[in-house]
Structure formats: C-alpha cells, structure tokens
Design an enzyme around this catalytic site. Sequence first.
Site, PDB file in Angstrom:
ATOM      1  CD  GLU A   1      -1.678  -2.370   1.689  1.00  0.00           C
ATOM      2  OE1 GLU A   1      -0.478  -2.557   2.009  1.00  0.00           O
ATOM      3  OE2 GLU A   1      -2.564  -3.238   1.827  1.00  0.00           O
TER       4      GLU A   1
ATOM      5  CG  PHE B   1      -9.258  -9.296  11.960  1.00  0.00           C
ATOM      6  CD1 PHE B   1      -7.988  -9.686  12.347  1.00  0.00           C
ATOM      7  CD2 PHE B   1      -9.585  -9.333  10.612  1.00  0.00           C
ATOM      8  CE1 PHE B   1      -7.058 -10.113  11.413  1.00  0.00           C
ATOM      9  CE2 PHE B   1      -8.656  -9.762   9.666  1.00  0.00           C
ATOM     10  CZ  PHE B   1      -7.397 -10.157  10.075  1.00  0.00           C
ATOM     11  CD  GLN B   2      -7.063  -7.001   8.283  1.00  0.00           C
ATOM     12  OE1 GLN B   2      -7.992  -6.749   7.532  1.00  0.00           O
ATOM     13  NE2 GLN B   2      -5.925  -7.536   7.861  1.00  0.00           N
TER      14      GLN B   2
ATOM     15  CE  LYS C   1     -17.053  -6.384   4.674  1.00  0.00           C
ATOM     16  NZ  LYS C   1     -16.371  -7.649   4.958  1.00  0.00           N
TER      17      LYS C   1
ATOM     18  CG  MET D   1      22.726  11.895   2.495  1.00  0.00           C
ATOM     19  SD  MET D   1      23.888  13.053   1.746  1.00  0.00           S
ATOM     20  CE  MET D   1      22.902  13.689   0.391  1.00  0.00           C
TER      21      MET D   1
HETATM   22  C1  TPP Z   1      12.678   5.659   4.970  1.00  0.00           C
HETATM   23  C2  TPP Z   1      13.975   6.315   5.267  1.00  0.00           C
HETATM   24  N1  TPP Z   1      14.850   5.737   6.114  1.00  0.00           N
HETATM   25  C3  TPP Z   1      16.043   6.311   6.365  1.00  0.00           C
HETATM   26  C4  TPP Z   1      16.380   7.503   5.788  1.00  0.00           C
HETATM   27  C5  TPP Z   1      17.727   8.162   6.087  1.00  0.00           C
HETATM   28  N2  TPP Z   1      18.536   8.213   4.880  1.00  0.00           N
HETATM   29  C6  TPP Z   1      18.624   9.296   4.089  1.00  0.00           C
HETATM   30  S1  TPP Z   1      19.538   9.066   2.731  1.00  0.00           S
HETATM   31  C7  TPP Z   1      19.888   7.486   3.175  1.00  0.00           C
HETATM   32  C8  TPP Z   1      20.751   6.610   2.322  1.00  0.00           C
HETATM   33  C9  TPP Z   1      20.095   6.255   1.063  1.00  0.00           C
HETATM   34  O1  TPP Z   1      20.850   5.240   0.456  1.00  0.00           O
HETATM   35  P1  TPP Z   1      20.745   4.944  -1.082  1.00  0.00           P
HETATM   36  O2  TPP Z   1      19.330   4.737  -1.460  1.00  0.00           O
HETATM   37  O3  TPP Z   1      21.673   3.864  -1.449  1.00  0.00           O
HETATM   38  O4  TPP Z   1      21.160   6.334  -1.725  1.00  0.00           O
HETATM   39  P2  TPP Z   1      22.631   6.996  -1.826  1.00  0.00           P
HETATM   40  O5  TPP Z   1      22.702   8.024  -0.754  1.00  0.00           O
HETATM   41  O6  TPP Z   1      23.631   5.926  -1.644  1.00  0.00           O
HETATM   42  O7  TPP Z   1      22.654   7.613  -3.173  1.00  0.00           O
HETATM   43  C10 TPP Z   1      19.283   7.167   4.386  1.00  0.00           C
HETATM   44  C11 TPP Z   1      19.397   5.879   5.076  1.00  0.00           C
HETATM   45  C12 TPP Z   1      15.424   8.072   4.928  1.00  0.00           C
HETATM   46  N3  TPP Z   1      15.648   9.246   4.329  1.00  0.00           N
HETATM   47  N4  TPP Z   1      14.258   7.456   4.659  1.00  0.00           N
END
Ligand code: TPP
Lengths: 584, 193
Positions: free
Chosen positions: A51, A113-114, A163, A485
């Site tokens: 979803e 439920f749910q 529902k 990042m």
């Molecule tokens: C759902 C979620 N969890 C954690 C983060 C923290 N976060 C920001 S950028 C990043 C790394 C993303 O890794 P990747 O998709 O490999 O991208 P890259 O930076 O390597 O290009 C994380 C963990 C986030 N923004 N969103």
Amino acid sequence: MKEKLTGAQALIRALEHENVDVIFGLPGGCILPAYDPLIESKIRHILVRHEQGAGHMAEGYAHVTGRPGVAMVTSGPAATNLVTPLCDAYMDSIPMVGITGQVPTAAIGTDAFQECDTVGITRSITKHNELVMSAQDLPMVVRQAFYIATTGRPGPTLIDIPKDVLQNEMDWYWPSDDEVRDSLPGYRPNVKGHTKMIQEAARMILAARQPVLYVGGGVLKARAAGVLRELAELTQIPVVTTLMARGAFPDSHPLCLGMPGMHGTATAVTAMQKADLLIALGSRFDDRVTGKVSGFAPDAKIIHVDIDPAEQGKVRRPDVPIVGDCRLVIEEMLKAINDLLQSGETQADVGPWRSRVSGWREQFPLAYDQSEPGAALKPQFCLEKLRDGAPEGTIVVSGVGQHQMWTSQYWNFEEPYTWVNSGGLGTMGFAVPAAIGAKVGRPDKTVWAVDGDGCFQMTAQELVTASLERIPVKIAILNNSYLGMVRQWQEMFYGERFSEVNLSGTLPDFVKWAEAMGCVGIRVDDSQEVESAIDKANSINDRPVVVDFRVAEDEKVFPMVPSGKSNDDILLHHSQDSRREFLR
Amino acid sequence: MSGSNPYGQDSQHHVLSVLVQNRPGVLARVSALFARRGYNIFSLAVAPTEHPDYSRITIVVDLASAPLEQMTKQLFKLIDVVRISELDPRFSVERELIMVTVKATAEQRSQIVELTNIFEARILSVGIEALTVSLDGSPSAIDDFMKALHQYGIVESQRTGLVALPKLDRAAPSATSSATSSNATHSSQGKAR
Ligand SMILES: Cc1ncc(C[n+]2csc(CCOP(=O)(O)OP(=O)(O)O)c2C)c(N)n1
Ligand SMILES: [Mg+2]
C-alpha cells in the site's frame, strides 16, 4: 424517486463524478464492498504490491498532472502502510485523496480484527480527514475531500469508511459547489494577494540592487512558471529554484542560478546570502535552504508570497507578507511594476549585481573528479549521460540520498512538472512507485527514476505492478553499495567511523531481480558501457527497464553546507577551495 | 495548577476563543495540533454555543512556548475552525469556576463558612469532616481563595479552566476606540490558508 445506491456504489460514482481516471490500491476485508462496483466502473484500478506503493503512485501522478492522486486500501495494516505517503504528500503539498476501509461502525473501539484509529493516526499528516458514519454522507465527504485537497495549499485528505457504511443504502445526490462551500464554513482559502502589499512589493523590487527570486514548490502548485519567467525577465532578477521547484524556471536561462540549500550551487547559496532583497515565491524557508537561520541572508529584506498564512513569519519575519496564490499574485505584481515604470519610476541598476553573480557562476560550476581509466564509475558521469540521452520532456523521479542531490544538480530542468521527488519528508523508496504514478499520469512522456541501491530495496516490488500493468518506467540505480548519504556524513562528521551503512557490493543481484519482476535488467560496470546501456534502455518501451550502474563507493556530494552551519560556511569541491575568497 | 497562579499577572498567557464546527473529533484535532507543534496550554474549556452547529473552545495558551501568531495561524488551518478571537486579558472578561472539598472539623467550620462569605463562594455539600464549596471568579480570585483554604487541608479540587468573552464597549457605537477592536478576530471570511 431518488435513486437508491449502496454506499460502495455511491463512493465509486462520486469518484467518477470527480473525474478520477485511476485508483492505485489493494483490497482487503473492510474495503471489499467498494471493490465490487469498481468492476463496472470506467475508472482504471492499478493493483499494487504494497500500500505504500499505492500512496507514492498517487503522489507521482499528482506531481505531473496537477490532479489529485487517489489511493484506496483496506483498514488496519493497509491504512498504516499508507501513513508514509500521506505524510510525504503533506510535507510537499501534494493533492491526494486516501480512501481506507474501516471496521463496521458497531465494532469501532472494540479492537476488532484489523481495526486501527486511522483518522487519529493520520490527523497530523493530512490536511483534513473524515470518518464517515453514514452512507448518506458519502457524496458530500468525497466532494469535500477533493475540494480541500486541491484548493488553497494543496495536500492529502483521507476518507475512512466503515464496512457497513459501504454496504448500507443511501439516496444518491451530488452536492453543488455552493453546498460544498457552505458545508465548510471554516475553509475559505485566500487566493488574491493584498493590493497594498503587492504595490509595496513592486516598489521594493524596483529599488533593490541585489535581489534574488527565491522560488519554491508553491510556484509549481499555482501553475505560475509562465508569469515567473515574465517577472524575472522584466526585472532581470536572478532566480534560484529549490529542490521542490526544479523546473519552475529553465536551468538554461541566463538568470537561473540553480538550486539553493545544503547541496545547492555555490552561486545560488551565495547570491541569497549577499542579497538585499529576497522575493520568496511559494517557498517556506526550510532549514535545508536557510542553513543556520540566524546567519541566513543577513542583509536581505523579505517579500514572502505564500498561500498558507502560517508560513508567513514561521521562520523569518517578512517585510512584506503576501498571502495568496503565486500565479495571481505574480500577475498583480507584474501589473504594479509596469504601472510604476510607466509613471516614470525607474529600476535600480542590477547590472553590477548580475555581473558579480555571473562571476561566481564561472568560478564555481558543479565539479567532480573524473574517474581514472579502469577505476570505478562516477555517479555524476552516469547522470550527465542519462540527461544527455533523455528524450525531450523526460520526467525524472528520484529517491532520497546522494543520488537525489546529484540528480537535482546535474539534470537540466527546462520545463515544469518534469521533476518528481520527496523533498520535505525525504522518503527512501519514493522513486519506483512515484515514477509508476507519473508514467500513468503522463503515458506520453519518458519517465526515468534515478534511485539509490538502498532506496530501491524499499519499494522495488512495485516493478511487478509496472510490468503487469504495462507501465514502462526506466530505473537507473546509482549503486554505490552504501547508504551513501549517511556514509558521507559519517565520513565527514564522524571521523570516518562507518556504522551500519554498507549494503554489500554483491547482494542483491539487481539484474536478476529486475528480470524476476518482468523488467529488462542491465548492469553497467564501466564508463564505456554507459551510453549504450542508456540507449538500449531508452529504446525499450514495452516493459520497465532497470539499469544497475555500479558506481564509486566513496563519492561525496558537493557543495555542502554542513547541518547547523551558516550558508557562509559552504564546503566546496576541493578543486575550488583555492578560489574561495571570490565568494566574499 | 494548584497553588501558584499559572496565568497570573506576569505570566505570558493569552486567551484564544475558538469557534469550531460542532463535529466529532474536533477537540482531538485542536489538542493534537497543540501537542504536535509544541504549544503549551494552561487550560482549555469547551462547550456548545447558542447555535447547535458550533462549539466554542476557550484556550489559555502559553506564549512562552510559541508566538501567538503562529498558534492562531496553525489553528486556522484546521478545517473545522471557523473563527478565532484573540482575547487580550486587558480587554476581556474572564471567569473560571472551582469546586473544592476542604477539611472542616467542627472548630474550623465557622471559619471556613466565613471565608466562603467573604469570597462570595457557595457551599455545595456538607459532610461530617469536610465541606465542598464553589467559587466563580477571576483566576486570581480563585488563587486567593485556594490560598486562604490551604491551611485547613484541601481534600480535592477541580478548576474548570478559563472562559472569556470580549469586554463590551461602554462608549457610544460611533466611538473609535472599541474594546472588541483590541481583540483581533480572524473570521473565516478573511481567512486564508
Ligand atoms: C525511509 C527512510 N529511512 C532512512 C532515511 C535516512 N537516509 C537518508 S539518505 C539514506 C541513504 C540512502 O541510500 P541509497 O538509497 O543507497 O542512496 P545513496 O545516498 O547511496 O545515493 C538514508 C538511510 C530516509 N531518508 N528514509
Ligand atoms: Mg547507495
């Protein structure tokens, strides 16, 4: 005699009356009744695998069409799966309508439920939400949800339907515009800016010597790119486009300085710092733009145009606050400026400012170290090739991380609504489903998602949806084997102590995974293969394509304003460090 | 809230009188917004108005936690909020009600009754060892009353929280300085989001 319908039939008919052409969703117990009349409906339903995917698809669709995206899911776990996209849409002011099933009215509050408190959970991440307690209310609630989502500052709304409300009978009706308005006495968005304030703004604009147009996502929401360009060209004021506004002003335009903020261009960041006037248009002084607020644009007066009065003065007190729709306000501003000019008023000379800005632009272009022959591929290089090979009008979607910043930096955005990303919430996993939604909304356009290897693994399953529904999106994974990042922050601010950021260079096999989902999978290890892989991907239009670019692990995004620092402390690419004093 | 007056003379309080559509969940929306944005509430009172479609929520807010302007603007974004009046304490009439059960031995009873008379409070219930009294008045009068009762031993007490309305104009309608004009009112007509 009024026509009798079930709540479910009324819901689907109401969606048809709202001109909904596609619903992204997945059925389950409580929403089941609504899926039955859907069989006869002309509305297309796209069956997602999760979803969250439905929600981001609805967002991607809304981003590129300007029409509200619709996601329909069942109660409990499905509703909670929709929470992230709702919050994402709330942060980025994306019009979308979520529809969730709920346990029957008699079971509400019994831990059935749910059952979950969907309206309670989503209260602070929707513009408005409503638990419908009677089938008779459905047409009005649907109209309200669409009206609220699309007017004023756009945003997500949610309709939670028990529902039995879907099963009960009602007398069909369709409320008029006036009835909808009258039913919401507390909702009167102001679209027309205050004339006096607009005139005051016009005078300030003509008097400014170092002005900058600080353009945010609100300009796109207001469909104001055309009038923005008129304003910039009439006044010759340079423009910065925030992460949410990329494409609102053409990157190739001589007045365009690119993106401001944490990973903005040195020119955009510095021009704002040195400005004597910031004309903020649909932008909200986000911390990622301002850096340390006390050090942000210290000498600038502020004109702040925003349709949301709560944005006025939230971060920085404006000298001239204007509450209104960006398009209408800019139109009025243009008139006011032209009137002043006609009455003999002259504009201060912005020539010296423009040449100073041009100097920065020449001295501080985006820069990265080209890779040595045989060394790992550079992500920026891949992006340049992707950009150059992309058909005109390509929509580019991104995940969240380094790849997102590079995409925003290296792509040339020439048209509005060609850039889709998760700005405010920064939702990893946004790209794949949002790209699918964008492609559904604009099947005539090529849609490229630039994703991270981390992000891709959060929502890749929706490529199954894309294959089966014949939605030929293209995904470029800038696969650096890392949560890049985060790795960058650990390298720069935690003394290279890398903690839980390595995603493994070997698993998963993205090509096999892509193939297993019905996509074409291509792996690229070498700079020689980049162009041919991109050409091949661009030539495939009958199914999704995934290109796994194996890029360098340790590349960092520059420029960078470290978190909590002032924009004056911007870190440049090392090749430009020696020229730093030019930024003064 | 017992003891010191949380919104006395020197505290940074302000009263918001919020007219809302009388619909399920509206109080939750308002209180969730305050919680989520880190705005502190001193007290909150809610009841239907003379018009069955609307309720009025009177909120005493802590201006130390956020600027009043942000609070009202964010509140306004709630679809169910129809009108907000900012009631400056200087230009409004404020009332609060307290009910107190205080220990009252035979010797002390007459003293307590005397205090009740002085404060124009009322005796609601008489027990063997205790009295329940009520007082409506300004928050500071209620504070004073509580201080006076303190020595006898408070068994329990309940304050309603403040309710307020704008002070009426004493001057003729044509007069320029009106009391209500000192209280900013945001109605849905001029309201934007
Ligand atoms: C759902 C979620 N969890 C954690 C983060 C923290 N976060 C920001 S950028 C990043 C790394 C993303 O890794 P990747 O998709 O490999 O991208 P890259 O930076 O390597 O290009 C994380 C963990 C986030 N923004 N969103
Ligand atoms: Mg990565």
